[in-house]
Design an enzyme around this catalytic site. Sequence first.
Site, PDB file in Angstrom:
ATOM      1  N   GLU A 118       0.857  -1.197   0.000  1.00 51.75           N
ATOM      2  CA  GLU A 118       0.000   0.000   0.000  1.00 51.75           C
ATOM      3  C   GLU A 118       0.885   1.236   0.000  1.00 51.75           C
ATOM      4  O   GLU A 118       1.935   1.267   0.638  1.00 51.75           O
ATOM      5  CB  GLU A 118      -0.897  -0.072   1.239  1.00 51.75           C
ATOM      6  CG  GLU A 118      -1.781   1.102   1.527  1.00 51.75           C
ATOM      7  CD  GLU A 118      -2.913   1.309   0.532  1.00 51.75           C
ATOM      8  OE1 GLU A 118      -2.609   1.498  -0.646  1.00 51.75           O
ATOM      9  OE2 GLU A 118      -4.087   1.332   0.957  1.00 51.75           O
ATOM     10  N   ASP A 119       0.448   2.261  -0.708  1.00 52.85           N
ATOM     11  CA  ASP A 119       1.248   3.488  -0.773  1.00 52.85           C
ATOM     12  C   ASP A 119       1.248   4.235   0.558  1.00 52.85           C
ATOM     13  O   ASP A 119       2.293   4.616   1.065  1.00 52.85           O
ATOM     14  CB  ASP A 119       0.754   4.405  -1.914  1.00 52.85           C
ATOM     15  CG  ASP A 119      -0.757   4.674  -1.855  1.00 52.85           C
ATOM     16  OD1 ASP A 119      -1.447   4.123  -0.971  1.00 52.85           O
ATOM     17  OD2 ASP A 119      -1.244   5.442  -2.707  1.00 52.85           O
ATOM     18  N   ASP A 122      -3.736   6.527   5.784  1.00 52.86           N
ATOM     19  CA  ASP A 122      -4.160   7.785   6.405  1.00 52.86           C
ATOM     20  C   ASP A 122      -5.190   7.445   7.475  1.00 52.86           C
ATOM     21  O   ASP A 122      -4.832   7.175   8.623  1.00 52.86           O
ATOM     22  CB  ASP A 122      -4.701   8.710   5.306  1.00 52.86           C
ATOM     23  CG  ASP A 122      -5.118  10.066   5.856  1.00 52.86           C
ATOM     24  OD1 ASP A 122      -4.983  10.290   7.059  1.00 52.86           O
ATOM     25  OD2 ASP A 122      -5.577  10.911   5.064  1.00 52.86           O
ATOM     26  N   PHE A 171      -1.109  16.289   3.483  1.00 52.66           N
ATOM     27  CA  PHE A 171      -1.404  15.616   2.222  1.00 52.66           C
ATOM     28  C   PHE A 171      -0.139  15.620   1.381  1.00 52.66           C
ATOM     29  O   PHE A 171       0.473  16.666   1.169  1.00 52.66           O
ATOM     30  CB  PHE A 171      -2.550  16.299   1.474  1.00 52.66           C
ATOM     31  CG  PHE A 171      -3.120  15.399   0.414  1.00 52.66           C
ATOM     32  CD1 PHE A 171      -4.096  14.469   0.716  1.00 52.66           C
ATOM     33  CD2 PHE A 171      -2.640  15.457  -0.893  1.00 52.66           C
ATOM     34  CE1 PHE A 171      -4.588  13.612  -0.260  1.00 52.66           C
ATOM     35  CE2 PHE A 171      -3.123  14.610  -1.872  1.00 52.66           C
ATOM     36  CZ  PHE A 171      -4.105  13.683  -1.557  1.00 52.66           C
ATOM     37  N   ARG A 184       1.997  12.089  -9.669  1.00 56.77           N
ATOM     38  CA  ARG A 184       2.467  10.728  -9.369  1.00 56.77           C
ATOM     39  C   ARG A 184       3.913  10.533  -9.818  1.00 56.77           C
ATOM     40  O   ARG A 184       4.645   9.729  -9.264  1.00 56.77           O
ATOM     41  CB  ARG A 184       1.592   9.689 -10.086  1.00 56.77           C
ATOM     42  CG  ARG A 184       0.151   9.609  -9.582  1.00 56.77           C
ATOM     43  CD  ARG A 184      -0.516   8.340 -10.116  1.00 56.77           C
ATOM     44  NE  ARG A 184      -1.962   8.395 -10.014  1.00 56.77           N
ATOM     45  CZ  ARG A 184      -2.675   8.076  -8.922  1.00 56.77           C
ATOM     46  NH1 ARG A 184      -2.050   7.675  -7.832  1.00 56.77           N
ATOM     47  NH2 ARG A 184      -3.985   8.155  -8.918  1.00 56.77           N
TER      48      ARG A 184
HETATM   49  P1  IMP Z   1      -7.213   5.988   4.018  1.00 63.39           P
HETATM   50  O1  IMP Z   1      -8.377   5.102   3.675  1.00 63.39           O
HETATM   51  O2  IMP Z   1      -7.648   7.290   4.648  1.00 63.39           O
HETATM   52  O3  IMP Z   1      -6.148   5.283   4.845  1.00 63.39           O
HETATM   53  O4  IMP Z   1      -6.557   6.445   2.651  1.00 63.39           O
HETATM   54  C1  IMP Z   1      -5.948   5.524   1.841  1.00 63.39           C
HETATM   55  C2  IMP Z   1      -5.802   5.972   0.408  1.00 63.39           C
HETATM   56  O5  IMP Z   1      -6.055   7.370   0.231  1.00 63.39           O
HETATM   57  C3  IMP Z   1      -4.365   5.762  -0.020  1.00 63.39           C
HETATM   58  O6  IMP Z   1      -4.180   4.486  -0.560  1.00 63.39           O
HETATM   59  C4  IMP Z   1      -4.166   6.870  -1.024  1.00 63.39           C
HETATM   60  O7  IMP Z   1      -4.580   6.447  -2.316  1.00 63.39           O
HETATM   61  C5  IMP Z   1      -5.060   7.984  -0.548  1.00 63.39           C
HETATM   62  N1  IMP Z   1      -4.320   8.940   0.291  1.00 63.39           N
HETATM   63  C6  IMP Z   1      -4.320   9.057   1.639  1.00 63.39           C
HETATM   64  N2  IMP Z   1      -3.522  10.039   2.047  1.00 63.39           N
HETATM   65  C7  IMP Z   1      -2.969  10.556   0.923  1.00 63.39           C
HETATM   66  C8  IMP Z   1      -2.017  11.613   0.702  1.00 63.39           C
HETATM   67  O8  IMP Z   1      -1.500  12.295   1.607  1.00 63.39           O
HETATM   68  N3  IMP Z   1      -1.695  11.829  -0.597  1.00 63.39           N
HETATM   69  C9  IMP Z   1      -2.218  11.128  -1.645  1.00 63.39           C
HETATM   70  N4  IMP Z   1      -3.095  10.129  -1.467  1.00 63.39           N
HETATM   71  C10 IMP Z   1      -3.477   9.852  -0.194  1.00 63.39           C
HETATM   72 MG    MG Z   2      -5.273   8.699  -4.691  1.00 62.90          MG
END
Ligand code: IMP
Ligand code: MG
Length: 194
Positions: A118-119, A122, A171, A184
């Site tokens: 996973e990238d 958050d 972010f 990207r």
């Molecule tokens: P979560 O569900 O809030 O944990 O967010 C997960 C997904 O949201 C990640 O796999 C990213 O694709 C996107 N995301 C969350 N934070 C960022 C950020 O700071 N920059 C870009 N994409 C983000």
């Molecule tokens: Mg995204």
Amino acid sequence: MAPARHGSPGARQIHCGEVTHDEAIGEVLVPAQDLARRVRELAAEISADYAGKDVVLVGVLKGAIFFVADLMRALDLQCEVDFMAISSYGSLTKSSGVVRILKDLDAVIENRHVLILEDIIDSGLTLQYLLRNLQGRGPASLEVCALLVKPGRSKVDLQPRYVGFEIPDEFVIGYGLDHAERYRNLPFVAALNQ
Ligand code: IMP
Ligand code: MG
């Protein structure tokens, strides 16, 4: 050649393109060489932990593309790669909490060792959904390797087995991570100037 906007070494690597002058690209939080070094470290750890096992790497599109490509090349391991695409954000910078599978796995993961790549984590909502979904398919094991985590914001109790970097609650863009599908291609991770 235009001068780099940032003092960090990562920024110097793209000082010949128009993206250099984009005001949206803020402070470089993880320079390119730090990404490369940490990915090699993670790959060494994963190679040792999964030696001799039937491993399926599951990359989460699109943000993990470079992470998967770089990590996989550094693995000293027999492994397969597959991808899932999941939507939780659209082009906003806050989690919607709504998760949709846009592309499912091709591979059958029953009785296999699955490592999700996973990238960024958050809120953790995306990963929580993904873990529940994949767990239901009966893998031999299911673990997570996240390149970036924002620890202060996790809304769910998730402990990824491998973490690249803990970053501040900002972010971020670059190395696969987008804002409205842009940035990207930056070779480093930077804050987005909003
Ligand atoms: P979560 O569900 O809030 O944990 O967010 C997960 C997904 O949201 C990640 O796999 C990213 O694709 C996107 N995301 C969350 N934070 C960022 C950020 O700071 N920059 C870009 N994409 C983000
Ligand atoms: Mg995204």
